[in-house]
Design an enzyme around this catalytic site. Structure first.
Site, PDB file in Angstrom:
ATOM      1  N   SER A   1      -0.948  -3.776  12.189  1.00  0.00           N
ATOM      2  CA  SER A   1      -2.359  -3.450  11.976  1.00  0.00           C
ATOM      3  C   SER A   1      -3.277  -4.346  12.802  1.00  0.00           C
ATOM      4  O   SER A   1      -2.913  -5.475  13.173  1.00  0.00           O
ATOM      5  CB  SER A   1      -2.713  -3.605  10.487  1.00  0.00           C
ATOM      6  OG  SER A   1      -1.872  -2.797   9.698  1.00  0.00           O
TER       7      SER A   1
HETATM    8  N1  SAM Z   1       1.719  -4.902   7.604  1.00  0.00           N
HETATM    9  C1  SAM Z   1       2.438  -4.516   8.791  1.00  0.00           C
HETATM   10  C2  SAM Z   1       2.398  -5.577   9.850  1.00  0.00           C
HETATM   11  O1  SAM Z   1       1.778  -6.615   9.632  1.00  0.00           O
HETATM   12  O2  SAM Z   1       3.038  -5.359  10.877  1.00  0.00           O
HETATM   13  C3  SAM Z   1       1.974  -3.198   9.359  1.00  0.00           C
HETATM   14  C4  SAM Z   1       2.314  -2.080   8.511  1.00  0.00           C
HETATM   15  S1  SAM Z   1       2.336  -0.518   9.272  1.00  0.00           S
HETATM   16  C5  SAM Z   1       0.637  -0.155   9.440  1.00  0.00           C
HETATM   17  C6  SAM Z   1       2.859   0.389   7.816  1.00  0.00           C
HETATM   18  C7  SAM Z   1       4.314   0.219   7.487  1.00  0.00           C
HETATM   19  O3  SAM Z   1       4.547   0.834   6.224  1.00  0.00           O
HETATM   20  C8  SAM Z   1       5.252   0.903   8.474  1.00  0.00           C
HETATM   21  O4  SAM Z   1       6.139  -0.030   9.008  1.00  0.00           O
HETATM   22  C9  SAM Z   1       5.988   1.939   7.605  1.00  0.00           C
HETATM   23  O5  SAM Z   1       7.335   2.133   7.976  1.00  0.00           O
HETATM   24  C10 SAM Z   1       5.869   1.324   6.230  1.00  0.00           C
HETATM   25  N2  SAM Z   1       6.034   2.231   5.098  1.00  0.00           N
HETATM   26  C11 SAM Z   1       5.556   3.484   4.926  1.00  0.00           C
HETATM   27  N3  SAM Z   1       5.931   3.958   3.730  1.00  0.00           N
HETATM   28  C12 SAM Z   1       6.656   2.968   3.123  1.00  0.00           C
HETATM   29  C13 SAM Z   1       7.317   2.839   1.869  1.00  0.00           C
HETATM   30  N4  SAM Z   1       7.334   3.814   0.954  1.00  0.00           N
HETATM   31  N5  SAM Z   1       7.960   1.689   1.598  1.00  0.00           N
HETATM   32  C14 SAM Z   1       7.982   0.673   2.491  1.00  0.00           C
HETATM   33  N6  SAM Z   1       7.389   0.743   3.697  1.00  0.00           N
HETATM   34  C15 SAM Z   1       6.729   1.868   4.004  1.00  0.00           C
END
Ligand code: SAM
Length: 220
Positions: free
Chosen positions: A62
């Site tokens: 993000s």
């Molecule tokens: N916070 C992260 C960082 O600092 O890099 C960025 C997050 S990215 C915007 C969103 C993440 O949520 C993705 O890697 C995606 O695979 C994960 N995601 C989506 N649904 C999810 C779930 N049900 N459980 C765990 N992770 C999930």
């Protein structure tokens, strides 16, 4: 090689402080965590740009300001998170937000559904010595019942609603921040008032990847 320390200072001054984020513990964490270590070689030079970046598996790290705004939303110091607190992040991705949380809270658990990303994030925590950040692979919409309750929960992907599993894993007085919505997404903050009651506040419009799971966008 770029002077990453200087780029990090400039990022905090121009993107974070200038937009009104003031919490000293949060700013100190953002001045410390080496964001360039959380992205691949191809985008390292852009690590401190004012935007999200690709991290593989179709996912993103993000924008720094959004990470800061969400963490400020769960509250820091004076009743907010501090060294004695346990925090859950859903959507660990690169591990960057979890690492920032780890500089502020006592213990952080972060769940990622993509095994490849979870593995990389876990390796980064080991290499950087962030021993209080525990990366788990799985469906974060179900939370981590075995480690609950949490003083704060950060959801870094956008769901249709706040998963009930996460609400019940919040400690009384705890806060959860996540993007909610479909075409239009807004940050939602839930505060657990007692066993059965929650306060809901709505914040700024955002753009996040979908939260995919049993209590998210199932099977998209
Ligand atoms: N916070 C992260 C960082 O600092 O890099 C960025 C997050 S990215 C915007 C969103 C993440 O949520 C993705 O890697 C995606 O695979 C994960 N995601 C989506 N649904 C999810 C779930 N049900 N459980 C765990 N992770 C999930």
């Amino acid at each position: 090689m770029p002077d990453y320390r200087q780029l990090r200072e400039q990022m905090v001054a121009k993107q974070i402080v200038r937009r009104g984020i003031t919490d000293p513990a949060l700013l100190a964490a953002m001045r410390t965590v080496p964001r360039e270590r959380f992205v691949g070689e191809a985008v390292k030079a852009q690590a401190y740009d004012d935007r999200p970046l690709p991290i593989g598996a179709g996912q993103t790290i993000s924008q720094p300001y959004i990470v800061a705004a969400m963490i400020e939303g769960i509250g820091i110091g004076n009743g907010g998170i501090g060294a004695g607190d346990r925090v859950l992040e859903v959507g660990a991705g690169s591990g960057y937000a979890a690492a920032i949380l780890g500089r502020i809270a006592g213990q952080v658990f972060a769940i990622e559904r993509h095994a490849s990303l979870a593995g990389q994030a876990r390796r980064r925590m080991r290499e950087l010595g962030y021993a209080n950040v525990d990366i788990r692979e799985g469906d974060g919409t179900l939370g981590l019942a075995g480690e609950a309750p949490f003083d704060a929960i950060l959801v870094s992907a956008c769901g249709p609603d706040v998963p009930s599993a996460l609400k019940t894993q919040l400690a009384v007085g705890g806060r959860l921040v996540m993007p909610v919505g479909g075409e239009v997404q807004r940050l939602c903050r839930i505060t657990r008032l007692d066993d059965d009651h929650y306060e809901v506040d709505w914040g700024e419009a955002v753009t996040f990847v979908p939260l995919i799971g049993k209590q998210g966008w199932l099977g998209i």
